[in-house]
Design a protein around this motif. Sequence first.
Motif, mmCIF file in Angstrom:
data_model
loop_
_atom_site.group_PDB
_atom_site.id
_atom_site.type_symbol
_atom_site.label_atom_id
_atom_site.label_comp_id
_atom_site.label_asym_id
_atom_site.label_seq_id
_atom_site.Cartn_x
_atom_site.Cartn_y
_atom_site.Cartn_z
ATOM 1 N N LEU A 119 -3.299 -2.100 6.307
ATOM 2 C CA LEU A 119 -3.739 -0.710 6.412
ATOM 3 C C LEU A 119 -5.239 -0.698 6.678
ATOM 4 C CD1 LEU A 119 -3.457 2.414 5.935
ATOM 5 C CD2 LEU A 119 -3.803 1.941 3.511
ATOM 6 N N GLU B 36 -8.482 1.955 7.190
ATOM 7 C CA GLU B 36 -8.878 3.340 6.988
ATOM 8 C C GLU B 36 -10.387 3.458 6.905
ATOM 9 O OE1 GLU B 36 -6.932 4.493 3.411
ATOM 10 O OE2 GLU B 36 -8.212 3.282 2.107
ATOM 11 N N SER C 229 -6.464 6.749 9.042
ATOM 12 C CA SER C 229 -5.698 5.641 8.476
ATOM 13 C C SER C 229 -4.734 5.145 9.543
ATOM 14 C CB SER C 229 -4.897 6.079 7.240
ATOM 15 O OG SER C 229 -5.726 6.568 6.215
ATOM 16 N N TYR D 230 -1.796 1.850 10.130
ATOM 17 C CA TYR D 230 -1.130 0.773 9.419
ATOM 18 C C TYR D 230 -0.025 0.145 10.259
ATOM 19 C CZ TYR D 230 2.101 4.644 8.422
ATOM 20 O OH TYR D 230 2.936 5.730 8.540
ATOM 21 N N TYR E 31 0.828 -1.201 0.000
ATOM 22 C CA TYR E 31 0.000 0.000 0.000
ATOM 23 C C TYR E 31 0.867 1.258 0.000
ATOM 24 C CZ TYR E 31 1.184 -0.300 4.968
ATOM 25 O OH TYR E 31 1.878 -0.406 6.158
#
Length: 350
Positions: free
Chosen positions: A152, A154, A163, A165, A113
């Motif tokens: 991740l 979000e 968000s 991660y 990502y």
Amino acid sequence: MKMNFLRNKNIVSLVRRMGIIFLFLFLLTLNQWAQVQSNGYFAYDYVNNQVDEGILKGAFTNPLLGFKLSGALTPNSNFVCEALFREGRKIELKQAWVTLGSSDAFISKFGLYMVPFGKYNESNRPHQTEFINHPLTAEYLYPRDWRDMGVLIEGRVKIFNYSFYAGNGLKESDTLSAGEQFDDNNRNKSLGGRLGFFIDQGFEISYSHYRGRFDKEDKRNLIYHGGNIDWQNKSIHILAEYMRAAIENPSDFEKGEAEGYFVQMSVNFGNISPAGSYQKIKYSDPFHGNGFLSFSEPGSGLDLEKTRWSLGLVYRAFENVMLKVEYDFNKDVKDGARDHALLCQMALSF
């Protein structure tokens, strides 16, 4: 021994070929059970740099071609795969992930990502920005197209978006811009995220954070803080980003520090958009720099302070074709050296 080695090598080669064939067949049949969308983009530059005695030397350079596939795997799962072709490099993945969950409030992505630090890192494709050169922060303080492998999460709840991660993180290297990795050089996982809220339609303020141990010994931290303001409507777009990095070095060396910011604005007059930007970075690190190899082989250190004024003009020849002109006034604050550049670019999306 030699025969076994050759036999194993042939088996590996056969498996790879079969894997490519199965992948090709998978992509051919994907449209039968998934709603697949494909798009891409292309860019090509002309760069004129100022060299000794004020002489300008220009060259056509930096061809870039990107492809993106996206679609729905199931009613609650989607995928995205984006690949890049750059001059002098192999094909590289910009992102490749699968989601679980389709709610606006909660989406989880698994795979490769784009790191949500600020806004520029996720939206810097040639057809998405009015400028040709990356800001100094993106050039010196973190990897270009900063990506990571991991998870991740979000979503958006009313006026807030978030968000979070967990990934392999950056590795220790001679500079902050060279620390990207897709495996992991230690046992630590990086953690980070971005929290933003919308003050009004088209006006967002957010804070970003990143933390992870980046050395092979799994002892020293690299920490980023950042903030950005993004305001846009039909006539104007203003983006401002600030970031600061704390670099933990061995006890025999002082900590490294880096900070930088940029402010850019563009005004839309139909098919023509003039744009301007100011950028500055300051980067000091006694342990890394040229010659750095490991904990026991430090580099010569880094001590940078640079500024840049950028003036640009974008002409939208067609709905999906942009012609850009940019002039950069670069200055090294430490020694007063100047290095200006004229850039032109054709960027298109399809």
